[in-house]
Design an enzyme around this catalytic site. Structure first.
Site, PDB file in Angstrom:
ATOM      1  N   HIS A  34      55.475  55.178  23.668  1.00  0.00           N
ATOM      2  CA  HIS A  34      56.449  54.246  24.252  1.00  0.00           C
ATOM      3  C   HIS A  34      55.746  52.912  24.464  1.00  0.00           C
ATOM      4  O   HIS A  34      54.580  52.745  24.076  1.00  0.00           O
ATOM      5  CB  HIS A  34      57.029  54.823  25.548  1.00  0.00           C
ATOM      6  N   HIS A  37      52.129  52.865  25.820  1.00  0.00           N
ATOM      7  CA  HIS A  37      51.079  53.106  24.826  1.00  0.00           C
ATOM      8  C   HIS A  37      50.878  51.863  23.952  1.00  0.00           C
ATOM      9  O   HIS A  37      49.741  51.500  23.632  1.00  0.00           O
ATOM     10  CB  HIS A  37      51.461  54.277  23.921  1.00  0.00           C
ATOM     11  N   LEU A 185      56.817  53.695  32.687  1.00  0.00           N
ATOM     12  CA  LEU A 185      57.141  54.404  31.449  1.00  0.00           C
ATOM     13  C   LEU A 185      56.270  55.649  31.346  1.00  0.00           C
ATOM     14  O   LEU A 185      55.090  55.629  31.679  1.00  0.00           O
ATOM     15  CB  LEU A 185      56.884  53.515  30.230  1.00  0.00           C
TER      16      LEU A 185
HETATM   17  P1  AMP Z   1      49.533  60.056  27.469  1.00  0.00           P
HETATM   18  O1  AMP Z   1      50.066  60.013  26.064  1.00  0.00           O
HETATM   19  O2  AMP Z   1      50.566  60.220  28.506  1.00  0.00           O
HETATM   20  O3  AMP Z   1      48.341  60.963  27.602  1.00  0.00           O
HETATM   21  O4  AMP Z   1      48.963  58.607  27.716  1.00  0.00           O
HETATM   22  C1  AMP Z   1      48.037  58.013  26.847  1.00  0.00           C
HETATM   23  C2  AMP Z   1      47.517  56.751  27.480  1.00  0.00           C
HETATM   24  O5  AMP Z   1      48.596  55.849  27.725  1.00  0.00           O
HETATM   25  C3  AMP Z   1      46.842  57.007  28.824  1.00  0.00           C
HETATM   26  O6  AMP Z   1      45.680  56.188  28.921  1.00  0.00           O
HETATM   27  C4  AMP Z   1      47.896  56.595  29.797  1.00  0.00           C
HETATM   28  O7  AMP Z   1      47.380  56.170  31.044  1.00  0.00           O
HETATM   29  C5  AMP Z   1      48.548  55.436  29.069  1.00  0.00           C
HETATM   30  N1  AMP Z   1      49.904  55.203  29.578  1.00  0.00           N
HETATM   31  C6  AMP Z   1      50.910  56.109  29.734  1.00  0.00           C
HETATM   32  N2  AMP Z   1      51.992  55.535  30.284  1.00  0.00           N
HETATM   33  C7  AMP Z   1      51.670  54.226  30.501  1.00  0.00           C
HETATM   34  C8  AMP Z   1      52.351  53.095  31.055  1.00  0.00           C
HETATM   35  N3  AMP Z   1      53.598  53.207  31.518  1.00  0.00           N
HETATM   36  N4  AMP Z   1      51.705  51.923  31.113  1.00  0.00           N
HETATM   37  C9  AMP Z   1      50.430  51.807  30.656  1.00  0.00           C
HETATM   38  N5  AMP Z   1      49.732  52.827  30.122  1.00  0.00           N
HETATM   39  C10 AMP Z   1      50.336  54.018  30.043  1.00  0.00           C
END
Ligand code: AMP
Length: 287
Positions: A34, A37, A185
């Site tokens: 999203h 990312h 998000l």
């Molecule tokens: P995930 O796919 O949920 O493991 O997240 C992958 C990376 O994206 C991690 O470093 C998360 O902290 C970051 N991330 C997830 N959601 C957000 C967001 N809303 N804003 C900024 N970074 C995010």
């Protein structure tokens, strides 16, 4: 852009990029990409020499029994298209068997920092995160890796593991990307029903209220935690895992807010567990 699933192919391509003088930048994700990312990817691309690697891997070892491993959204085709548009040069999307030997017996534990916030509610979660991130660092050997402040505890745990294990990678934290109404998000937001979605705005509302009161001079953390809990419970039926105000380095609770601290929340709304956090800055504080 290449999409690779084998470690040897990944290493070959990354070493070519390094020989070309590129800076290898890794953005680890579990996919279902999203705008949050994509903001991490954007931040990585800011360096013109960056060779951007995005890993997409729903890491089974960071899910506990009864958590949403099977249901976790998997949208590889759309993720690959988004990465291509965003200027990513390499997507690494391995299968679990490639990442973990069946008899894998070595795991990375970052003690103390997993004792608060999500740690007690998700036993083994941060061990799974620290282990997979260490493995990705060893496979990719990035110069820099970018993580979201959305997962503040995860970011601090990774910073600590890099320091403690002398890994030579620069860790960059990126600000949380939010919807217009403040909801952070998350790939898990797709689980929310319309009324859950409405109620989910209460996390940021509670955090914002705390930040505003701290900026106006309130320094009593316990009072603010109670006020945040009130905002959450007023918004509808909610199961609160925690509402805490913690030191940004140790993640231990603070009583008096006399420096920048972090407020963090985890709740269950409907069948969805949501987390969020915000820095609280007392008046005239900097850094
Ligand atoms: P995930 O796919 O949920 O493991 O997240 C992958 C990376 O994206 C991690 O470093 C998360 O902290 C970051 N991330 C997830 N959601 C957000 C967001 N809303 N804003 C900024 N970074 C995010």
């Amino acid at each position: 852009m290449q999409v690779l699933a084998e470690i040897s192919d990944l290493q070959l391509r990354v070493s070519e990029a390094r020989q070309e003088g590129r800076q290898v930048v890794l953005v680890p994700t579990m996919g279902a990409l999203h705008r949050g990312h994509l903001a991490l990817i954007e931040q990585g691309r800011a360096d013109p020499k960056a060779f951007l690697v995005v890993s997409i891997f729903v890491n089974p070892t960071q899910f506990g029994p009864g958590e949403d491993l099977a249901a976790y959204p998997r949208t590889l085709e759309a993720d690959v298209a988004n990465c291509e548009t965003a200027g990513v040069e390499l997507v690494f999307a391995p299968r679990p068997e490639v990442m973990y030997a069946a008899d894998a017996s070595t795991f990375v534990n970052v003690k103390q920092l997993d004792a608060s916030l999500c740690g007690p509610f998700r036993p083994g979660h941060f061990e799974g995160v620290a282990t997979v991130v260490t493995k990705l660092f060893n496979m990719v050997r990035p110069d820099r890796a970018i993580f979201g402040e959305k997962d503040f505890q995860q970011l601090q745990i990774i910073r600590r593991l890099v320091r403690d294990l002398n890994l030579s990678v620069e860790i960059v934290g990126a600000p949380t990307v939010r919807e217009d109404d403040g909801l952070a998000l998350s790939s898990r937001n797709t689980y929310l029903s319309a009324s859950d979605r409405q109620q989910a705005t209460s996390l940021y509302a509670a955090l914002r209220m705390a930040a505003d009161r701290v900026a106006a001079g309130e320094g009593d953390a316990n009072l603010l935690v109670a006020a945040m809990r009130e905002v959450l419970t007023q918004a509808g039926p909610v199961r609160i895992d925690y509402v805490q105000i913690v030191d940004r380095e140790t993640l231990a609770d603070v009583a008096v807010i006399d420096r920048p601290v972090q407020a963090a929340i985890a709740v269950h709304i409907g069948r969805t567990r949501l987390i969020d956090n915000l820095r609280l800055d007392p008046p005239q504080s900097s850094d």
